[in-house]
Scaffold this active site. Sequence first.
Site, mmCIF file in Angstrom:
data_model
loop_
_atom_site.group_PDB
_atom_site.id
_atom_site.type_symbol
_atom_site.label_atom_id
_atom_site.label_comp_id
_atom_site.label_asym_id
_atom_site.label_seq_id
_atom_site.Cartn_x
_atom_site.Cartn_y
_atom_site.Cartn_z
ATOM 1 N N ARG A 95 0.834 -1.248 -0.418
ATOM 2 C CA ARG A 95 0.031 -0.313 -0.286
ATOM 3 C C ARG A 95 0.714 1.435 -0.391
ATOM 4 N NH1 ARG A 95 -2.291 -4.111 1.785
ATOM 5 N NH2 ARG A 95 -4.873 -4.239 1.375
ATOM 6 N N GLY A 131 -1.085 -10.681 -5.634
ATOM 7 C CA GLY A 131 -2.948 -11.019 -6.192
ATOM 8 C C GLY A 131 -2.848 -9.063 -5.737
ATOM 9 N N ARG A 148 -6.396 -16.768 -10.546
ATOM 10 C CA ARG A 148 -6.807 -16.353 -9.669
ATOM 11 C C ARG A 148 -8.002 -15.967 -9.971
ATOM 12 N NH1 ARG A 148 -2.735 -14.881 -4.781
ATOM 13 N NH2 ARG A 148 -4.440 -14.795 -4.068
ATOM 14 N N GLN A 151 -8.877 -7.191 -0.669
ATOM 15 C CA GLN A 151 -8.339 -6.640 -2.188
ATOM 16 C C GLN A 151 -8.708 -6.088 -2.264
ATOM 17 O OE1 GLN A 151 -6.204 -10.495 -3.298
ATOM 18 N NE2 GLN A 151 -3.726 -9.776 -1.985
ATOM 19 N N ASP A 182 -4.018 -16.157 6.045
ATOM 20 C CA ASP A 182 -2.622 -16.429 5.540
ATOM 21 C C ASP A 182 -1.995 -17.252 6.409
ATOM 22 O OD1 ASP A 182 -3.153 -14.638 3.514
ATOM 23 O OD2 ASP A 182 -2.409 -12.772 4.200
HETATM 24 C C1 S3P Z 1 -4.238 -9.151 1.319
HETATM 25 C C2 S3P Z 1 -4.948 -9.699 1.607
HETATM 26 C C3 S3P Z 1 -5.944 -10.962 1.824
HETATM 27 C C4 S3P Z 1 -4.071 -12.069 2.085
HETATM 28 C C5 S3P Z 1 -3.285 -11.532 0.930
HETATM 29 C C6 S3P Z 1 -2.496 -10.001 1.454
HETATM 30 C C7 S3P Z 1 -3.988 -7.688 1.057
HETATM 31 O O1 S3P Z 1 -6.411 -11.855 0.312
HETATM 32 O O2 S3P Z 1 -4.976 -13.478 1.985
HETATM 33 O O3 S3P Z 1 -2.107 -12.131 1.868
HETATM 34 O O4 S3P Z 1 -3.008 -6.753 1.788
HETATM 35 O O5 S3P Z 1 -4.530 -6.867 1.341
HETATM 36 P P1 S3P Z 1 -7.648 -11.092 0.475
HETATM 37 O O6 S3P Z 1 -8.411 -9.638 0.433
HETATM 38 O O7 S3P Z 1 -7.640 -11.236 -0.894
HETATM 39 O O8 S3P Z 1 -8.012 -12.181 1.234
#
Ligand code: S3P
Length: 436
Positions: free
Chosen positions: A31, A99, A128, A174, A319
């Site tokens: 971020r 991701g 994904r 996310q 996680d």
């Molecule tokens: C994350 C949110 C989680 C987490 C990922 C990091 C983030 O995923 O599993 O490792 O930094 O916002 P999701 O928001 O898809 O659950």
Amino acid sequence: MTRASEIVLTPWERPLDAYFRPPGDKSITHRGILFSALVAGTHTVEGWLDAHDTRSSLRLVEALGVVVREQTRERLILESPGRSGWREPRQPVDCGNSGTTMRLGIGLATGLLGGLTVLYGDASLSARPMARVAEPLRALGAQVWTRSSGTAPVAIWGGPLRGGSVKLPVASAQVKSAVLLAGLWAEEAVTVQEPLPSRDHSERLLQAMEAEVRILGDGQVAVEGPPRRPLSLTVPGDPSSAAFWAALAALLPGSRMVAESVSLNPGRLGFYEALRAMGAEVSYQRAVESPEPAGDIVVSSRSLRAIHLAAPDIPAVIDELPLLALLATQAHGRTVISGAGELRVKESDRIRATAEGLSRLGAEIRELADGWEIEGPTPLTGGEVEAFEDHRIAMMLAVAAAVATGPVHLRGAEAVAISYPDFFATYERLRAGAAS
Ligand code: S3P
């Protein structure tokens, strides 16, 4: 090392006695980097995590016109042209395995005025789900395309959103963050609602940058205006990385670990709460409150008992669930973890990867559609296991190897570079008895 991608790990012979600072938090580093694109000026990110995933985010903001002024082990200094100076990337941008880069990147690129951004990733990221980001953004007026399977590559044509409200079907920081980023310049306020609250790093950092972000309760967050101040951020240590040593401290009798200056964001502490519920001694010493609570985490070994976790518990431990499954193999009783179907669409299918790895080491673990049933305690033997190119599976199996009775051959250990490049150096140092 027997092959480039296989290492042999032998059982640890003494308890863990560790006092250390884990690497910078991955979610917060992403971020810090991505949000620099939002406001013109100089942004500093102290204590950043330098790893493959966060480098993907750096690549993305550089493609949008951010210049890296300083990049050392200690800090990043980023010079941003701000939204008015953003440029359309010349090439599709490679998000690697990340991701967070891709999903938050979709939100960020939506704010580009009339430009095309194309995001792609490696084989894991390309499988994904991205429709979960594209659909709510389209409902707010964005132009976002995925492949027909709802996966990457993703193409975004930037432009202001209409605004309005969206309800997300899954709790995902996310996806929520992508909507908040895309909503910063919407014509009207944007409200996003999650079924369960997920980590709130984006809300905290956007507020620190003086964006108009309001927490409305009931899982709702509203964004009404863009940030006005560059970021000056100190990234706390990553509780998800410290969790590997916390698990080891809980598993090896007579062990203790102190992880210093770690994020104590409640949305990230589910693992430590579960560890406490299993009987380990866990305490927090809060030292910093804002923009992210941070302090030390202390964990000491005790005899462990089984626990039950269900859907409402999952976002704060998402996680660390493979690690909890490992702990459950050494706890007395039957552990049931359910409501965690999201694990099937992480960097690997973590429900399958965990069940396969631990059962190869002799654990009694049964795969459920959305979790596991685990009977404990069962001694872990040596054996051959596979990381499935997933950093968290590789590190969980390395912790399992430390408490196994024989050598563990781990294929794909190099995946740790995604979030914790120094993992095996720290592993060997701590095994040799060094305290930090
Ligand atoms: C994350 C949110 C989680 C987490 C990922 C990091 C983030 O995923 O599993 O490792 O930094 O916002 P999701 O928001 O898809 O659950």
